[in-house]
Design an enzyme around this catalytic site. Structure first.
Site, mmCIF file in Angstrom:
data_model
loop_
_atom_site.group_PDB
_atom_site.id
_atom_site.type_symbol
_atom_site.label_atom_id
_atom_site.label_comp_id
_atom_site.label_asym_id
_atom_site.label_seq_id
_atom_site.Cartn_x
_atom_site.Cartn_y
_atom_site.Cartn_z
ATOM 1 N N TYR A 149 11.073 9.141 1.399
ATOM 2 C CA TYR A 149 11.135 8.072 0.399
ATOM 3 C C TYR A 149 11.813 8.476 -0.913
ATOM 4 O O TYR A 149 11.947 7.649 -1.807
ATOM 5 C CB TYR A 149 9.714 7.562 0.105
ATOM 6 C CG TYR A 149 9.005 7.039 1.338
ATOM 7 C CD1 TYR A 149 9.502 5.935 2.028
ATOM 8 C CD2 TYR A 149 7.851 7.650 1.825
ATOM 9 C CE1 TYR A 149 8.863 5.458 3.167
ATOM 10 C CE2 TYR A 149 7.199 7.183 2.968
ATOM 11 C CZ TYR A 149 7.713 6.088 3.635
ATOM 12 O OH TYR A 149 7.087 5.612 4.759
ATOM 13 N N PRO B 261 0.792 -1.228 0.000
ATOM 14 C CA PRO B 261 0.000 0.000 0.000
ATOM 15 C C PRO B 261 0.824 1.278 0.000
ATOM 16 O O PRO B 261 1.835 1.374 0.702
ATOM 17 C CB PRO B 261 -0.827 -0.087 1.287
ATOM 18 C CG PRO B 261 -0.504 -1.367 1.934
ATOM 19 C CD PRO B 261 0.421 -2.148 1.063
ATOM 20 N N ARG C 38 5.073 11.117 -2.587
ATOM 21 C CA ARG C 38 4.715 10.856 -1.186
ATOM 22 C C ARG C 38 5.931 11.103 -0.281
ATOM 23 O O ARG C 38 6.957 10.442 -0.445
ATOM 24 C CB ARG C 38 4.283 9.381 -1.063
ATOM 25 C CG ARG C 38 4.095 8.897 0.334
ATOM 26 C CD ARG C 38 4.045 7.366 0.370
ATOM 27 N NE ARG C 38 3.782 6.897 1.706
ATOM 28 C CZ ARG C 38 4.048 5.673 2.137
ATOM 29 N NH1 ARG C 38 4.571 4.773 1.318
ATOM 30 N NH2 ARG C 38 3.774 5.331 3.365
ATOM 31 N N ARG D 50 12.531 5.469 12.990
ATOM 32 C CA ARG D 50 11.268 6.209 12.893
ATOM 33 C C ARG D 50 10.365 5.902 14.096
ATOM 34 O O ARG D 50 10.841 5.470 15.130
ATOM 35 C CB ARG D 50 10.619 5.899 11.541
ATOM 36 C CG ARG D 50 11.524 6.311 10.354
ATOM 37 C CD ARG D 50 10.887 6.021 9.025
ATOM 38 N NE ARG D 50 9.641 6.779 8.845
ATOM 39 C CZ ARG D 50 8.771 6.535 7.861
ATOM 40 N NH1 ARG D 50 9.029 5.579 6.970
ATOM 41 N NH2 ARG D 50 7.674 7.240 7.761
ATOM 42 N N HIS E 292 12.754 -2.240 2.867
ATOM 43 C CA HIS E 292 12.168 -0.946 3.226
ATOM 44 C C HIS E 292 13.076 0.178 2.756
ATOM 45 O O HIS E 292 14.299 0.122 2.972
ATOM 46 C CB HIS E 292 11.956 -0.839 4.739
ATOM 47 C CG HIS E 292 10.999 -1.866 5.247
ATOM 48 N ND1 HIS E 292 9.644 -1.795 5.012
ATOM 49 C CD2 HIS E 292 11.214 -3.016 5.924
ATOM 50 C CE1 HIS E 292 9.057 -2.846 5.552
ATOM 51 N NE2 HIS E 292 9.984 -3.606 6.105
ATOM 52 N N ALA F 14 2.978 -0.319 5.048
ATOM 53 C CA ALA F 14 2.481 -0.321 6.427
ATOM 54 C C ALA F 14 1.957 -1.688 6.866
ATOM 55 O O ALA F 14 1.887 -1.972 8.071
ATOM 56 C CB ALA F 14 1.387 0.730 6.577
HETATM 57 C C1 DQA Z 1 8.115 1.517 4.179
HETATM 58 C C2 DQA Z 1 8.090 1.790 5.692
HETATM 59 C C3 DQA Z 1 6.695 1.581 6.262
HETATM 60 O O1 DQA Z 1 6.704 1.847 7.655
HETATM 61 C C4 DQA Z 1 5.712 2.535 5.601
HETATM 62 O O2 DQA Z 1 4.410 2.303 6.084
HETATM 63 C C5 DQA Z 1 5.759 2.438 4.106
HETATM 64 C C6 DQA Z 1 7.068 2.359 3.455
HETATM 65 C C7 DQA Z 1 9.482 1.838 3.562
HETATM 66 O O3 DQA Z 1 9.722 1.397 2.444
HETATM 67 O O4 DQA Z 1 10.313 2.519 4.172
HETATM 68 O O5 DQA Z 1 4.742 2.513 3.436
HETATM 69 O O6 DQA Z 1 7.852 0.141 3.967
#
Ligand code: DQA
Length: 157
Positions: free
Chosen positions: A23, A10, A18, A113, A106, A82
């Site tokens: 990111y 998601p 975003r 975080r 990730h 998430a």
């Molecule tokens: C994520 C980290 C998750 O906590 C967050 O909800 C994401 C992206 C990352 O790639 O750093 O959607 O997976």
């Protein structure tokens, strides 16, 4: 040519716009093109799939479990977004298709975080984990998957 799945959960369709400070500015289609090119260099066909729906991600994991058993797939690089922190169903899906190797990936360093991002339901069933390398982490994960496979199957080299 064996396949590798690059699976995104998601909100990762929003990459590029975003929270760019978290990111980066690279879009999902750009990340997917980088992954396909890396796959080509490594000698694998990379299939990319993103969904905001938990069930669609589960179905894809099941599909690759079947392909792995049939010798047509090498594994999966998975950023569950998430759902990482909430989904027992994803944990069970990955456990249910063992020994399909799933590399959890990730973009951000989730451990630096909020505390709710420190827990992962995927990590206990992952073959490896790549965290905090930005979108380059997808390439690190692909390379790690290929190297792990080569090291475990020296007769195939
Ligand atoms: C994520 C980290 C998750 O906590 C967050 O909800 C994401 C992206 C990352 O790639 O750093 O959607 O997976």
């Amino acid at each position: 040519m064996k396949k590798i799945l690059v699976l995104n959960g998601p909100n990762l369709n929003l990459l590029g716009t975003r929270e760019p400070s978290q990111y980066g500015a690279t879009t999902l289609p750009e990340v997917e093109a980088m992954c396909r090119a890396a796959g080509q260099r490594l000698g694998y066909e990379v299939e990319c799939f993103q969904s905001n729906w938990e069930g669609a991600l589960i179905d894809k994991v099941h599909e690759y479990g079947r392909l792995f058993r049939e010798g047509q797939a090498l594994g999966c690089v998975f950023n569950p977004g998430a759902l990482t922190h909430t989904s027992v169903a994803l944990h069970d899906a990955i456990k249910g298709v063992e020994p399909l190797p799933v590399i959890e990936c990730h973009i951000s360093n989730v451990h630096a975080r909020e505390p709710f991002r420190h827990q992962s339901w995927v990590s206990p069933v992952a073959a490896g984990i790549v965290i905090g390398f930005g979108v380059q982490g997808y390439l690190v994960a692909l390379e790690g998957l290929a190297r792990k496979h080569d090291a475990e199957n020296p007769h195939l080299r």
